[in-house]
Design a protein around this motif. Structure first.
Motif, PDB file in Angstrom:
ATOM      1  N   UNK A 173       0.826  -1.214   0.000  1.00  0.00           N
ATOM      2  CA  UNK A 173       0.000   0.000   0.000  1.00  0.00           C
ATOM      3  C   UNK A 173       0.861   1.267   0.000  1.00  0.00           C
ATOM      4  N   UNK A 174       1.896   1.259   0.806  1.00  0.00           N
ATOM      5  CA  UNK A 174       2.718   2.479   0.887  1.00  0.00           C
ATOM      6  C   UNK A 174       3.547   2.647  -0.382  1.00  0.00           C
ATOM      7  N   UNK A 175       4.020   1.529  -0.899  1.00  0.00           N
ATOM      8  CA  UNK A 175       4.772   1.607  -2.158  1.00  0.00           C
ATOM      9  C   UNK A 175       3.878   2.176  -3.259  1.00  0.00           C
ATOM     10  N   UNK A 176       2.626   1.732  -3.300  1.00  0.00           N
ATOM     11  CA  UNK A 176       1.686   2.251  -4.307  1.00  0.00           C
ATOM     12  C   UNK A 176       1.428   3.732  -4.069  1.00  0.00           C
ATOM     13  N   UNK A 177       1.345   4.121  -2.803  1.00  0.00           N
ATOM     14  CA  UNK A 177       1.096   5.537  -2.486  1.00  0.00           C
ATOM     15  C   UNK A 177       2.240   6.411  -2.995  1.00  0.00           C
ATOM     16  N   UNK A 178       3.458   5.942  -2.804  1.00  0.00           N
ATOM     17  CA  UNK A 178       4.608   6.748  -3.241  1.00  0.00           C
ATOM     18  C   UNK A 178       4.619   6.925  -4.760  1.00  0.00           C
ATOM     19  N   UNK A 219      -4.415  11.168  -4.611  1.00  0.00           N
ATOM     20  CA  UNK A 219      -4.839   9.893  -5.195  1.00  0.00           C
ATOM     21  C   UNK A 219      -5.455   8.976  -4.131  1.00  0.00           C
ATOM     22  N   UNK A 220      -6.207   7.997  -4.619  1.00  0.00           N
ATOM     23  CA  UNK A 220      -6.817   7.015  -3.715  1.00  0.00           C
ATOM     24  C   UNK A 220      -5.734   6.253  -2.953  1.00  0.00           C
ATOM     25  N   UNK A 221      -4.606   5.996  -3.602  1.00  0.00           N
ATOM     26  CA  UNK A 221      -3.523   5.230  -2.951  1.00  0.00           C
ATOM     27  C   UNK A 221      -2.973   5.988  -1.746  1.00  0.00           C
ATOM     28  N   UNK A 222      -2.874   7.318  -1.871  1.00  0.00           N
ATOM     29  CA  UNK A 222      -2.325   8.114  -0.758  1.00  0.00           C
ATOM     30  C   UNK A 222      -3.327   8.252   0.390  1.00  0.00           C
TER      31      UNK A 222
END
Ligand code: BGC
Length: 566
Positions: free
Chosen positions: A122-127, A133-136
């Motif tokens: 999840x955090x990798x996707x957020x970065x 964004x939804x990921x963040x």
């Protein structure tokens, strides 16, 4: 024939086992190493289950063993459903779990919901995703202050020291981490975060675990707007810092009312499974009335009693903590818990050997006051007779049953605790209480593993404390704990009631729990015991038959009927 200590699991059924359970904390990387890589593992634990059953405990709690880059010794989880290869495999976990159940012991695992590892998917996707964004949205990303966003969004400090906000290289936004920068805080207002953790609970419940120790249980919800706060977010000591305060909250990141809805939801998840599954809150909250809210009938079953862990070796202080703890938990119909040591605090054997017995340094190194080892051990043995005579549930930290002291001279080059690095050594940190256990006095790594390697070096004095030096040796700390735990079970002390006695000496605690009478002499002068049958004492009585200083005893007073089962 089954012996008492090998009682079948069903022996506890229907009794809400956790109300009176003695729960043994295993810090997996330091317990027993089966493959010689210097790090303890799940097969190592499985091999020691008979030792634990013989000790007479009811349950074990395992600190995290999930996939993790180990930036905070596993409290930085990269995948909540995978065993880190350092510790073994899921099959190893299942084998260990079934082995524990077969010996009548429950198993509690650690759940780390406040933050993930920065290596979590999840955090990798957020970065990799843009601001907004939804990921963040699953984490607490914010724009910075200052003309170019170059200043952190607020003034919060990390529990481990330094700023609680970091930016990934090249990233315009900051993310909150109450602990290390490799432990980004989750956004618990996000429904996906809630759904994910309920699913993680189910994953482990389906494997058969009996409960969860909930890490930083008071931290999940932050005050709206993340307002500035001039306090310092601390760990266990935070409870002490707020003790005299009147405010309901120690800071905008702690003990927000919104956390309780999360635990009510979790309780419903647990209650849908057969058996008595439980949760214990790790929450550093100064006011016991606030802490008790976590153990209301539809939330968790237990909360750690850090006031007890923080108490000095002082009769009046201990009595006051015991009374207030019993009252606060009784008010919500929950059991009280007791604990003296864990993987975050200087071992109590060493704290009790300091000039101010029970002082709470944040780690000890060779430059600090060195505890009086013999006196600390003597007091710790007496303290065991106090804690284990109390009604409720008691936690034992691995090695406590050996009388193990803190490693107080670990060199800086070996230190691994992020708190040491983030404070530039101002906090010595927690490595000294996490040293691998000594099992055999004359073996490589004192029998911790199959090789000389241990992830932290063990001090030479650990040889004296090795389990094989104590096994079967009358008067050893290991034999004392075995005796206490078996008496506690036989006399059902965990389910009992405490009745204080008034004694002349202010340094003596004296009380009944059911048939048993306990006397703890915290002073230096010997005291005369009431007439009766001595069951156990932490040191031999003196020539005059009195209880010496820093010694405790359990006895059956003469005027009461004896328990005929022994
Ligand atoms: C754990 C610590 C850990 C911290 C962050 C604590 O409460 O007991 O060992 O460093 O949470 O997860």
């Amino acid at each position: 024939m089954r012996t008492r200590e090998f009682a079948a699991p069903e022996a506890h059924a229907g009794l809400e086992w956790w109300r009176s359970a003695v729960i043994y904390q295993i810090y997996p990387r330091s317990f027993a190493d089966s493959d010689g890589d210097g790090i303890g593992d799940l097969p190592g634990i499985a091999a020691k289950l008979p030792y634990l059953a013989r000790l007479g405990i009811d349950a074990i709690w395992l600190s995290p063993f999930y996939r993790s880059p180990q930036a905070d010794a596993g409290y930085d989880v990269a995948d909540y459903r995978v065993v880190d290869p350092l510790f073994g495999t899921l099959d190893d976990f299942d084998r260990m779990l079934h082995g524990a159940h077969a010996l009548g012991m429950k198993v509690i695992v650690d759940l780390v919901p406040n933050h993930t590892s920065d290596e979590h998917a999840w955090f990798q996707a957020a970065l990799k995703s843009p601001p907004g964004s939804a990921e963040r949205a699953r984490y607490l990303f914010r724009d910075g202050k200052g003309a170019h966003g170059e200043l952190p969004p607020n003034n919060w400090q990390s529990v481990f020291g330094g700023n609680a906000w970091s930016r990934a290289p090249g990233d315009s936004q900051w993310y909150l981490h109450l602990f290390d920068r490799k432990q980004p805080d989750l956004n618990w207002d996000h429904p996906e975060v809630r759904a994910e953790f309920e699913d993680v609970l189910r994953f482990w419940l389906e494997r058969g675990v009996d409960g969860f120790r909930v890490d930083v249980a008071h931290g999940l919800i932050k005050a709206p707007g993340l307002p500035d706060w001039d306090g310092h977010a601390a760990m266990v000591e935070g409870a002490e810092a707020g003790n005299s305060g009147d405010s309901d909250s120690a800071g905008p990141m702690w003990d927000q009312d919104g956390v309780h809805e999360i635990y009510r939801n979790w309780r419903r998840v647990l209650d849908a499974y057969p058996g008595e599954r439980m949760m214990v809150a790790e929450a550093w909250i100064a006011r016991q009335s606030r802490l008790a809210r976590y153990i209301r009938h539809d939330e968790m079953q237990q909360a750690f009693n850090f006031d007890y862990l923080l108490a000095h070796w002082d009769a009046a202080e201990l009595r006051a903590v015991i009374d207030s703890s019993l009252a606060a938990s009784a008010a919500v119909g929950a059991p009280t818990t007791w604990v003296m040591s864990n993987h975050d605090s200087v071992r109590h054997t060493s704290r009790f050997g300091l000039r101010k017995p029970g002082a709470r340094p944040k780690g000890i190194d060779a430059n600090g006051e060195q505890p009086n080892e013999a006196l600390g051990l003597r007091r710790a043995r007496a303290a065991a007779l106090l804690m284990l005579a109390l009604p409720g549930s008691a936690y034992i930290y691995q090695g406590e049953e050996l009388g193990l002291p803190e490693h107080t001279a670990l060199e800086a080059r070996y230190r691994q605790d992020p708190a040491f690095f983030r404070t530039n050594g101002a906090e010595i940190g927690r490595d000294g209480c996490r040293i691998p256990l000594p099992w055999k006095a004359n073996a490589p790594s004192f029998g911790f593993g199959a090789s000389e390697t241990s992830w932290l070096p063990q001090p030479g004095n650990f040889a004296h404390y090795a389990a094989d030096r104590q096994d079967g040796v009358s008067g050893s700390t290991l034999e004392l704990y075995r005796r206490l735990l078996h008496l506690r079970r036989d006399y059902q002390l965990g389910a009992g009631q405490l009745q204080w006695h008034t004694v002349g000496a202010s340094e003596v605690l004296s009380f009944d729990n059911g048939q048993l009478h306990a006397v703890i002499n915290l002073g230096m002068k010997p005291v005369t015991l009431p007439a009766g049958t001595l069951l156990v004492s932490s040191e031999p009585l003196n020539a005059a038959g009195q209880l010496p200083g820093n010694t405790a005893a359990w006895l059956l007073p003469a005027h009461r009927p004896m328990n005929t089962s022994r």
